[in-house]
Design an enzyme around this catalytic site. Structure first.
Site, PDB file in Angstrom:
ATOM      1  N   THR A  46      29.659   3.669  18.609  1.00 36.11           N
ATOM      2  CA  THR A  46      31.045   3.214  18.489  1.00 36.11           C
ATOM      3  C   THR A  46      31.270   2.035  19.422  1.00 36.11           C
ATOM      4  O   THR A  46      30.971   2.119  20.610  1.00 36.11           O
ATOM      5  CB  THR A  46      31.991   4.384  18.818  1.00 36.11           C
ATOM      6  OG1 THR A  46      31.889   5.334  17.755  1.00 36.11           O
ATOM      7  CG2 THR A  46      33.432   3.928  18.954  1.00 36.11           C
ATOM      8  N   GLN A  95      27.546   5.533   8.671  1.00 34.38           N
ATOM      9  CA  GLN A  95      27.861   6.868   9.165  1.00 34.38           C
ATOM     10  C   GLN A  95      29.312   7.221   8.818  1.00 34.38           C
ATOM     11  O   GLN A  95      30.248   6.580   9.301  1.00 34.38           O
ATOM     12  CB  GLN A  95      27.655   6.980  10.675  1.00 34.38           C
ATOM     13  CG  GLN A  95      27.625   8.464  11.085  1.00 34.38           C
ATOM     14  CD  GLN A  95      27.842   8.707  12.549  1.00 34.38           C
ATOM     15  OE1 GLN A  95      28.732   8.116  13.147  1.00 34.38           O
ATOM     16  NE2 GLN A  95      27.048   9.580  13.137  1.00 34.38           N
ATOM     17  N   HIS A 113      28.480  12.390   9.480  1.00 33.10           N
ATOM     18  CA  HIS A 113      28.572  12.711  10.908  1.00 33.10           C
ATOM     19  C   HIS A 113      29.099  14.142  11.038  1.00 33.10           C
ATOM     20  O   HIS A 113      30.293  14.390  10.869  1.00 33.10           O
ATOM     21  CB  HIS A 113      29.497  11.724  11.602  1.00 33.10           C
ATOM     22  CG  HIS A 113      29.461  11.778  13.103  1.00 33.10           C
ATOM     23  ND1 HIS A 113      28.769  12.764  13.799  1.00 33.10           N
ATOM     24  CD2 HIS A 113      30.013  10.969  14.051  1.00 33.10           C
ATOM     25  CE1 HIS A 113      28.917  12.546  15.098  1.00 33.10           C
ATOM     26  NE2 HIS A 113      29.663  11.476  15.279  1.00 33.10           N
ATOM     27  N   TYR A 155      33.535  16.261  16.176  1.00 34.65           N
ATOM     28  CA  TYR A 155      34.500  15.740  15.211  1.00 34.65           C
ATOM     29  C   TYR A 155      34.718  16.764  14.088  1.00 34.65           C
ATOM     30  O   TYR A 155      34.264  17.901  14.182  1.00 34.65           O
ATOM     31  CB  TYR A 155      34.068  14.352  14.735  1.00 34.65           C
ATOM     32  CG  TYR A 155      34.020  13.400  15.913  1.00 34.65           C
ATOM     33  CD1 TYR A 155      35.206  13.026  16.553  1.00 34.65           C
ATOM     34  CD2 TYR A 155      32.814  12.969  16.449  1.00 34.65           C
ATOM     35  CE1 TYR A 155      35.185  12.211  17.682  1.00 34.65           C
ATOM     36  CE2 TYR A 155      32.783  12.151  17.576  1.00 34.65           C
ATOM     37  CZ  TYR A 155      33.975  11.777  18.190  1.00 34.65           C
ATOM     38  OH  TYR A 155      33.956  10.978  19.316  1.00 34.65           O
ATOM     39  N   ARG A 213      23.901  14.082  10.503  1.00 36.73           N
ATOM     40  CA  ARG A 213      23.698  14.146  11.957  1.00 36.73           C
ATOM     41  C   ARG A 213      24.281  15.448  12.480  1.00 36.73           C
ATOM     42  O   ARG A 213      25.431  15.784  12.207  1.00 36.73           O
ATOM     43  CB  ARG A 213      24.371  12.968  12.655  1.00 36.73           C
ATOM     44  CG  ARG A 213      24.467  13.162  14.169  1.00 36.73           C
ATOM     45  CD  ARG A 213      24.827  11.909  14.929  1.00 36.73           C
ATOM     46  NE  ARG A 213      23.610  11.220  15.361  1.00 36.73           N
ATOM     47  CZ  ARG A 213      23.523  10.497  16.486  1.00 36.73           C
ATOM     48  NH1 ARG A 213      24.578  10.334  17.272  1.00 36.73           N
ATOM     49  NH2 ARG A 213      22.391   9.921  16.817  1.00 36.73           N
ATOM     50  N   ASN A 229      34.024  16.477  23.446  1.00 33.03           N
ATOM     51  CA  ASN A 229      35.221  16.790  22.659  1.00 33.03           C
ATOM     52  C   ASN A 229      35.586  18.267  22.668  1.00 33.03           C
ATOM     53  O   ASN A 229      36.223  18.773  21.737  1.00 33.03           O
ATOM     54  CB  ASN A 229      35.124  16.236  21.228  1.00 33.03           C
ATOM     55  CG  ASN A 229      35.167  14.714  21.225  1.00 33.03           C
ATOM     56  OD1 ASN A 229      35.898  14.122  22.007  1.00 33.03           O
ATOM     57  ND2 ASN A 229      34.368  14.101  20.384  1.00 33.03           N
ATOM     58  N   GLY A 255      19.874   4.528  21.136  1.00 32.71           N
ATOM     59  CA  GLY A 255      21.222   3.982  21.218  1.00 32.71           C
ATOM     60  C   GLY A 255      21.301   2.906  22.280  1.00 32.71           C
ATOM     61  O   GLY A 255      21.294   1.713  21.995  1.00 32.71           O
ATOM     62  N   ARG A 256      21.312   3.370  23.554  1.00 29.43           N
ATOM     63  CA  ARG A 256      21.488   2.430  24.655  1.00 29.43           C
ATOM     64  C   ARG A 256      20.429   1.328  24.653  1.00 29.43           C
ATOM     65  O   ARG A 256      20.722   0.170  24.947  1.00 29.43           O
ATOM     66  CB  ARG A 256      21.460   3.182  25.992  1.00 29.43           C
ATOM     67  CG  ARG A 256      22.727   3.975  26.229  1.00 29.43           C
ATOM     68  CD  ARG A 256      22.538   5.098  27.221  1.00 29.43           C
ATOM     69  NE  ARG A 256      21.962   6.287  26.584  1.00 29.43           N
ATOM     70  CZ  ARG A 256      21.800   7.448  27.188  1.00 29.43           C
ATOM     71  NH1 ARG A 256      22.123   7.588  28.446  1.00 29.43           N
ATOM     72  NH2 ARG A 256      21.286   8.474  26.527  1.00 29.43           N
TER      73      ARG A 256
HETATM   74  C1  8OZ Z   1      31.826   7.418  21.960  1.00 30.34           C
HETATM   75  C2  8OZ Z   1      33.109   6.921  21.866  1.00 30.34           C
HETATM   76  C3  8OZ Z   1      33.809   7.069  20.700  1.00 30.34           C
HETATM   77  C4  8OZ Z   1      33.243   7.731  19.630  1.00 30.34           C
HETATM   78  C5  8OZ Z   1      30.347  10.038  18.710  1.00 30.34           C
HETATM   79  C6  8OZ Z   1      31.660   8.583  17.319  1.00 30.34           C
HETATM   80  O1  8OZ Z   1      30.164  10.523  19.817  1.00 30.34           O
HETATM   81  C7  8OZ Z   1      31.342   8.937  18.549  1.00 30.34           C
HETATM   82  C8  8OZ Z   1      31.955   8.244  19.716  1.00 30.34           C
HETATM   83  C9  8OZ Z   1      31.255   8.072  20.894  1.00 30.34           C
HETATM   84  O2  8OZ Z   1      29.755  10.443  17.725  1.00 30.34           O
END
Ligand code: 8OZ
Length: 359
Positions: free
Chosen positions: A25, A98, A174, A179, A226, A234, A316-317
């Site tokens: 993101t 995604q 995703h 989420y 994923r 979260n 990623g990074r």
């Molecule tokens: C970091 C900031 C905002 C969203 C995820 C879509 O963790 C994200 C996300 C990561 O899958």
């Protein structure tokens, strides 16, 4: 011998190598959450990776929970993504979209009509959300009615069709990181008493019905998933993650998906702090191609491919900061460090200005 640089077929998608770009993101979409030309440049720079998985992309207006995340539900968004897929393809890369719905990880400020976001159950997440101007507490979401589930699935299916129209090679659902789908999968956020809550079979039902619809629409050989079995990101958890995710993985076998993208561990937390989970068990259960992710470096990724622990590794990074990561790995070159200050702001800074190796 197979290694990171060997080609790989994921369903209908042919990868030049086994280095995959993780979804990241970056919050740089334009007005109307439309993908921009700067985003096309960013993805084009990283097209030497065998596969790019885009940043998380909301499937509908209600799916947003962060500023400036690019959607895939309006004609303008599809047109914006088309420029990105064309740029990546012209550079010889492959790219999947995604598909994302944040569920309760949102705020009325993001929602059409300013209403509370939706979730499996009316349980407020701990913490705060950045609405674009300020931090606000999360609110108590509204539990989806059973009668709303077919419409939600239809939004995923339409988004998958839109992705194909935009020229993507496929999509990734995703189902991780706390989420909407993960809120259904994991026990702490799902207290439903209908067919979508309760035991793991019911908690997995939404994901599997989304896959039924998406696979029928675009082909299972262009669809991936994923999962992130233990991330606490979260504010959710599962009482029996091993059982839940072994069940989900077994069910995935019947689809013949392009891939399973398994996010291990807990974000940037050191591996010693990860909630224990037997990822090798999922590898053994899963009959398709497996992408593994998090905390890999060149040596550990090579090892995972050579031993067959994974078919591909997502970075990623490292790809964020090194657009030419494949070439750097090949040459054993040094790596740029990511500028974490510019993850979600800065436009081209910390986005498209990371240096390539000189020839
Ligand atoms: C970091 C900031 C905002 C969203 C995820 C879509 O963790 C994200 C996300 C990561 O899958």
């Amino acid at each position: 011998m197979t290694d990171l640089f060997a080609p790989l077929r994921l369903g209908a998608i042919e990868l030049a190598n086994r280095i995959v770009m993780s979804p990241l993101t970056r919050c740089r979409a334009g007005e109307g959450n439309v993908p921009t030309d700067l985003m096309a440049e960013y993805y084009r720079q990283r097209a030497s990776a065998g596969l790019i998985i885009t940043e998380a992309t909301p499937i509908c207006p209600e799916g947003h929970g962060y500023p400036r995340t690019p959607g895939i539900y309006t004609a303008e968004q599809i047109a914006g993504w088309k420029k990105i897929t064309q740029a990546v393809h012209a550079a010889g890369g492959k790219i999947v979209c995604q598909l994302w719905h944040v569920g309760r990880i949102s705020h009325p400020d993001f929602q059409p009509g300013g209403v509370p976001p939706v979730a499996p159950s009316a349980l407020r997440p701990a913490g705060q959300v950045f609405t674009g101007r300020e931090m606000k507490d999360y609110v108590t979401p509204r539990a989806l009615e059973t009668t709303e589930i077919p419409g939600l699935i239809a939004s995923y299916v339409q988004a998958a069709r839109n992705a194909m129209e935009a020229g993507f090679d496929g999509i990734e659902i995703h189902a991780g990181n706390g989420y909407l789908i993960d809120q259904f999968l994991r026990s702490s956020t799902n207290q439903r008493t209908d067919a979508y809550g309760g035991g793991k079979e019911n908690r997995a039902r939404l994901l599997l019905e989304i896959l039924d619809g998406v696979c029928a629409a675009i082909g299972s050989d262009r669809a991936g998933v994923r999962l992130s079995p233990v991330t606490p990101f979260n504010d959710l958890h599962d009482e029996h993650p091993q059982e839940t995710f072994e069940y989900v993985t077994k069910q995935l076998n019947r689809y013949g998906l392009a891939f399973l993208d398994l996010l291990q561990g807990m974000g940037g937390a050191p591996a010693e702090q990860w909630i224990p989970f037997d990822y090798e068990s999922l590898r053994a259960i899963y009959s398709g191609k497996l992408i593994r992710n998090n905390e890999y470096n060149f040596a550990s990724a090579q090892e995972a491919i050579k031993t067959g622990a994974a078919d591909a590794i997502a970075f990623g990074r490292l790809l964020l900061a090194n657009p030419d990561l494949v070439e750097r790995f090949r040459r054993g070159a040094s790596l740029n460090a990511p500028d974490y200050e510019k993850l979600y702001t800065g436009e081209e800074k910390g986005y498209t200005d990371y240096p390539f190796l000189s020839a």
